[in-house]
Motif scaffolding. Sequence first.
Motif, PDB file in Angstrom:
ATOM      1  N   ARG A  26       0.876  -1.118  -0.022  1.00 59.05           N
ATOM      2  CA  ARG A  26       0.180   0.025   0.103  1.00 59.05           C
ATOM      3  C   ARG A  26       0.978   1.225  -0.026  1.00 59.05           C
ATOM      4  O   ARG A  26       0.467   2.266  -0.722  1.00 59.05           O
ATOM      5  CB  ARG A  26      -1.066  -0.047   1.071  1.00 59.05           C
ATOM      6  CG  ARG A  26      -2.334  -0.744   1.043  1.00 59.05           C
ATOM      7  CD  ARG A  26      -3.088  -0.568   2.063  1.00 59.05           C
ATOM      8  NE  ARG A  26      -2.995  -1.641   3.005  1.00 59.05           N
ATOM      9  CZ  ARG A  26      -2.784  -1.299   4.395  1.00 59.05           C
ATOM     10  NH1 ARG A  26      -2.762  -0.146   4.996  1.00 59.05           N
ATOM     11  NH2 ARG A  26      -2.553  -2.459   5.195  1.00 59.05           N
ATOM     12  N   THR A  48       2.321   1.864  -3.492  1.00 55.71           N
ATOM     13  CA  THR A  48       1.305   2.247  -4.589  1.00 55.71           C
ATOM     14  C   THR A  48       0.960   3.855  -4.203  1.00 55.71           C
ATOM     15  O   THR A  48       0.980   4.544  -5.170  1.00 55.71           O
ATOM     16  CB  THR A  48      -0.054   1.661  -4.334  1.00 55.71           C
ATOM     17  OG1 THR A  48       0.210   0.134  -4.340  1.00 55.71           O
ATOM     18  CG2 THR A  48      -1.152   2.227  -5.038  1.00 55.71           C
ATOM     19  N   GLU A  49       0.883   4.186  -2.938  1.00 51.58           N
ATOM     20  CA  GLU A  49       0.870   6.008  -2.642  1.00 51.58           C
ATOM     21  C   GLU A  49       1.828   6.653  -3.287  1.00 51.58           C
ATOM     22  O   GLU A  49       1.901   7.607  -3.709  1.00 51.58           O
ATOM     23  CB  GLU A  49       0.536   5.815  -0.984  1.00 51.58           C
ATOM     24  CG  GLU A  49       0.336   6.994  -0.505  1.00 51.58           C
ATOM     25  CD  GLU A  49      -0.419   8.072  -1.418  1.00 51.58           C
ATOM     26  OE1 GLU A  49      -1.403   7.469  -1.789  1.00 51.58           O
ATOM     27  OE2 GLU A  49      -0.312   9.365  -1.462  1.00 51.58           O
ATOM     28  N   ARG A  58       2.678  -4.012 -10.215  1.00 51.27           N
ATOM     29  CA  ARG A  58       2.704  -2.693  -9.661  1.00 51.27           C
ATOM     30  C   ARG A  58       3.643  -1.421 -10.182  1.00 51.27           C
ATOM     31  O   ARG A  58       3.624  -0.650  -9.746  1.00 51.27           O
ATOM     32  CB  ARG A  58       2.884  -2.707  -8.038  1.00 51.27           C
ATOM     33  CG  ARG A  58       1.493  -3.561  -7.351  1.00 51.27           C
ATOM     34  CD  ARG A  58       1.961  -4.055  -5.932  1.00 51.27           C
ATOM     35  NE  ARG A  58       0.951  -4.375  -5.329  1.00 51.27           N
ATOM     36  CZ  ARG A  58       0.204  -5.397  -5.444  1.00 51.27           C
ATOM     37  NH1 ARG A  58       0.627  -6.499  -6.443  1.00 51.27           N
ATOM     38  NH2 ARG A  58      -0.801  -5.775  -4.729  1.00 51.27           N
ATOM     39  N   MET A 107       3.998   5.779  -5.381  1.00 54.28           N
ATOM     40  CA  MET A 107       4.318   5.838  -6.819  1.00 54.28           C
ATOM     41  C   MET A 107       3.268   6.999  -7.388  1.00 54.28           C
ATOM     42  O   MET A 107       3.323   7.610  -8.458  1.00 54.28           O
ATOM     43  CB  MET A 107       3.900   4.571  -7.530  1.00 54.28           C
ATOM     44  CG  MET A 107       5.116   3.589  -7.518  1.00 54.28           C
ATOM     45  SD  MET A 107       4.595   2.002  -7.943  1.00 54.28           S
ATOM     46  CE  MET A 107       6.064   1.470  -9.015  1.00 54.28           C
ATOM     47  N   ARG A 108       2.166   7.077  -6.651  1.00 52.37           N
ATOM     48  CA  ARG A 108       1.038   7.714  -7.158  1.00 52.37           C
ATOM     49  C   ARG A 108       1.633   9.259  -6.994  1.00 52.37           C
ATOM     50  O   ARG A 108       1.399  10.157  -7.871  1.00 52.37           O
ATOM     51  CB  ARG A 108      -0.325   7.628  -6.352  1.00 52.37           C
ATOM     52  CG  ARG A 108      -1.545   8.223  -6.970  1.00 52.37           C
ATOM     53  CD  ARG A 108      -2.818   8.523  -5.830  1.00 52.37           C
ATOM     54  NE  ARG A 108      -2.198   8.845  -4.658  1.00 52.37           N
ATOM     55  CZ  ARG A 108      -2.142  10.055  -4.546  1.00 52.37           C
ATOM     56  NH1 ARG A 108      -2.252  11.145  -5.426  1.00 52.37           N
ATOM     57  NH2 ARG A 108      -1.769  10.805  -3.181  1.00 52.37           N
ATOM     58  N   SER A 109       2.105   9.589  -5.858  1.00 46.03           N
ATOM     59  CA  SER A 109       2.577  10.679  -5.427  1.00 46.03           C
ATOM     60  C   SER A 109       4.261  11.537  -6.132  1.00 46.03           C
ATOM     61  O   SER A 109       4.170  12.513  -6.289  1.00 46.03           O
ATOM     62  CB  SER A 109       2.582  11.272  -4.019  1.00 46.03           C
ATOM     63  OG  SER A 109       3.365  10.234  -3.442  1.00 46.03           O
ATOM     64  N   CYS A 110       4.745  10.478  -6.570  1.00 46.09           N
ATOM     65  CA  CYS A 110       6.021  10.499  -7.047  1.00 46.09           C
ATOM     66  C   CYS A 110       6.209   9.785  -8.267  1.00 46.09           C
ATOM     67  O   CYS A 110       7.046   8.817  -8.321  1.00 46.09           O
ATOM     68  CB  CYS A 110       7.288  10.289  -6.073  1.00 46.09           C
ATOM     69  SG  CYS A 110       6.928  11.160  -4.505  1.00 46.09           S
ATOM     70  N   PRO A 111       5.518  10.072  -9.367  1.00 43.81           N
ATOM     71  CA  PRO A 111       5.571   9.057 -10.568  1.00 43.81           C
ATOM     72  C   PRO A 111       6.864   9.036 -11.394  1.00 43.81           C
ATOM     73  O   PRO A 111       7.147   8.068 -11.999  1.00 43.81           O
ATOM     74  CB  PRO A 111       4.529   9.620 -11.479  1.00 43.81           C
ATOM     75  CG  PRO A 111       4.138  11.229 -11.004  1.00 43.81           C
ATOM     76  CD  PRO A 111       4.443  11.063  -9.543  1.00 43.81           C
TER      77      PRO A 111
END
Length: 286
Positions: free
Chosen positions: A160, A163-164, A198, A166-170
Amino acid sequence: VATDGDDSEIPDCQLNVYNFKTLRDSPAARYGALRFDSNNTCNLHCVYCHNHRSDQTIDADEFRSFLESRIRGVTQFQVGCIMEPTLDPRLADLMLMIGNSPARPTECLILQTNGLLIHRHDHAKLQAAGLTRLSVSLDTADPQMQKSLRSGMSLDKVLRNITEFMRSCPGIEVEFISVVTAINIDQIEMLIDLGLDRGVRRFVLRELLYYPNNDVVDHVRMPGLLLRAGQFAEMIARVQARFGDKIELYFASNDQLDASAREMFENSRFIDRNSIPARFGAKELT
Ligand SMILES: C[S@@+](CC[C@H](N)C(=O)[O-])C[C@H]1O[C@@H](n2cnc3c(N)ncnc32)[C@H](O)[C@@H]1O
Ligand code: SF4
């Protein structure tokens, strides 16, 4: 910016509570890889971890002054090498210091972690520091096996957090770094599949290393976790055949890990050989 010292490069060096004062009181240097720990403790007790712990930390002002005056350049800067960097609440600020100093690495700034507490640290600051790679230690896709190797940790929680992150630091790459033991070696493909699902594209597979004279590691379980001769090479062939053209794969046998630990130990000039952060037992070093 440092003006003393010479331009030769120290290829691979740790910087932590065991040698900070020594390196601070030495001429400035240029580093190939510099592997930094601001603290000396961890929230886990992984079965294979050989490293001693304490509540010592490196003072932030002293660290800033070290970065400004004792560094002539760094190619790769790794935060989190012998202990767990996310336990230090100052982590993002210390990384910003690195990013805004002569130690800002020319190639990569890596954060290596067990992944359980990444959510506590300001992702925007980590990005602003110039973080290029989050390196997360995971050994298996099986939650029960992961618990048994890495002291009860929750695989789900780490996934988790990833995932979070990667979402905020693509733009920041995530890698899995794994210890290959007799119990997870047959399931490495499942771990890689889990990462691929992922969006992880880089995997570092390290053979379990064991120093029987070390006084931290779990000597009851370690012998049963060691690979037999040739087993690591067989795994490499298998994994390369299946994934070699799709992802970035790096392998380190325990001979290679042992050689690099010894080189790093010499370069790091630790003063107290009895409380070394390296992974060997005292007898192997004499
Ligand atoms: C000592 S940890 C420090 C960073 C952080 N706490 C973590 O676990 O990622 C650095 C890496 O060394 C690996 N490691 C620890 N003991 C090992 C051993 N006996 N053999 C091979 N790798 C090991 C860990 O799994 C981790 O990937
Ligand atoms: S391997 Fe990392 S997470 Fe595990 S006990 Fe050692 S420092 Fe902690």
